[in-house]
Design a protein around this motif. Structure first.
Motif, PDB file in Angstrom:
ATOM      1  N   LEU A 115      -2.567 -18.665  -2.220  1.00  0.00           N
ATOM      2  CA  LEU A 115      -3.672 -19.584  -1.972  1.00  0.00           C
ATOM      3  C   LEU A 115      -3.397 -20.358  -0.696  1.00  0.00           C
ATOM      4  O   LEU A 115      -2.290 -20.853  -0.485  1.00  0.00           O
ATOM      5  CB  LEU A 115      -3.813 -20.574  -3.131  1.00  0.00           C
ATOM      6  N   THR A 116      -4.407 -20.452   0.155  1.00  0.00           N
ATOM      7  CA  THR A 116      -4.280 -21.189   1.406  1.00  0.00           C
ATOM      8  C   THR A 116      -5.558 -21.951   1.685  1.00  0.00           C
ATOM      9  O   THR A 116      -6.604 -21.683   1.101  1.00  0.00           O
ATOM     10  CB  THR A 116      -4.004 -20.251   2.601  1.00  0.00           C
ATOM     11  N   GLY A 117      -5.466 -22.870   2.598  1.00  0.00           N
ATOM     12  CA  GLY A 117      -6.624 -23.590   3.102  1.00  0.00           C
ATOM     13  C   GLY A 117      -6.359 -23.959   4.549  1.00  0.00           C
ATOM     14  O   GLY A 117      -5.209 -23.994   4.993  1.00  0.00           O
ATOM     15  N   TRP A 144      -2.608 -24.059   5.564  1.00  0.00           N
ATOM     16  CA  TRP A 144      -1.730 -24.652   4.556  1.00  0.00           C
ATOM     17  C   TRP A 144      -1.555 -23.677   3.403  1.00  0.00           C
ATOM     18  O   TRP A 144      -2.540 -23.225   2.816  1.00  0.00           O
ATOM     19  CB  TRP A 144      -2.327 -25.963   4.033  1.00  0.00           C
ATOM     20  N   ILE A 145      -0.324 -23.315   3.100  1.00  0.00           N
ATOM     21  CA  ILE A 145      -0.021 -22.518   1.912  1.00  0.00           C
ATOM     22  C   ILE A 145       0.042 -23.487   0.747  1.00  0.00           C
ATOM     23  O   ILE A 145       0.764 -24.477   0.797  1.00  0.00           O
ATOM     24  CB  ILE A 145       1.322 -21.773   2.056  1.00  0.00           C
ATOM     25  N   PHE A 146      -0.730 -23.223  -0.303  1.00  0.00           N
ATOM     26  CA  PHE A 146      -0.733 -24.091  -1.475  1.00  0.00           C
ATOM     27  C   PHE A 146       0.419 -23.699  -2.387  1.00  0.00           C
ATOM     28  O   PHE A 146       0.553 -22.531  -2.765  1.00  0.00           O
ATOM     29  CB  PHE A 146      -2.047 -23.981  -2.244  1.00  0.00           C
ATOM     30  N   ALA A 147       1.235 -24.656  -2.736  1.00  0.00           N
ATOM     31  CA  ALA A 147       2.370 -24.440  -3.634  1.00  0.00           C
ATOM     32  C   ALA A 147       2.293 -25.475  -4.749  1.00  0.00           C
ATOM     33  O   ALA A 147       1.740 -26.559  -4.565  1.00  0.00           O
ATOM     34  CB  ALA A 147       3.685 -24.592  -2.869  1.00  0.00           C
ATOM     35  N   PHE A 148       2.839 -25.133  -5.894  1.00  0.00           N
ATOM     36  CA  PHE A 148       2.761 -26.009  -7.056  1.00  0.00           C
ATOM     37  C   PHE A 148       4.145 -26.144  -7.662  1.00  0.00           C
ATOM     38  O   PHE A 148       4.874 -25.166  -7.783  1.00  0.00           O
ATOM     39  CB  PHE A 148       1.756 -25.456  -8.069  1.00  0.00           C
ATOM     40  N   SER A 149       4.487 -27.365  -8.054  1.00  0.00           N
ATOM     41  CA  SER A 149       5.824 -27.628  -8.564  1.00  0.00           C
ATOM     42  C   SER A 149       6.023 -27.116  -9.984  1.00  0.00           C
ATOM     43  O   SER A 149       7.152 -26.884 -10.402  1.00  0.00           O
ATOM     44  CB  SER A 149       6.140 -29.125  -8.505  1.00  0.00           C
TER      45      SER A 149
END
Length: 99
Positions: A8-10, A17-22
């Motif tokens: 996922l990016t934006g 921006w690469i979307f990352a989740f903790s």
């Protein structure tokens, strides 16, 4: 990952921006914020350092990492000290900065 198994990016401010989740809870907050909480979300586990040191340079354009974009999160912009100098927007001439 999106429905095509792509991270996922934006784009914002001329930066990808690469979307990352903790964790899965942070991913669920993002899914709910998008109104897509009812679908299955595939994900891959990556070390943060691998995202910053390998994935960001592979994009080939100014890129950073947005952590937990669905709820309190953090941005890791493409600047020296966060991403490799060769792709940092404040170091490389490729994206406008003087060496």
């Amino acid at each position: 990952m999106d429905e095509h198994d792509v991270p996922l990016t934006g784009d914002y401010g001329g930066v990808c921006w690469i979307f990352a989740f903790s964790d899965e809870t942070a991913l669920a907050r993002y899914a709910l914020a998008r109104g897509e909480g009812d679908r299955e979300w595939a994900y891959q586990r990556w070390l943060g350092a691998r995202l910053l040191d390998a994935a960001v340079p592979a994009v080939g354009a100014p890129c950073g990492v947005a952590l937990d974009v669905g709820g309190p999160g953090a941005l890791f912009p493409p600047v020296a000290g966060i991403v490799p100098d060769r792709v940092a927007v404040d170091v490389t001439e490729e994206w406008g900065a003087a060496k």
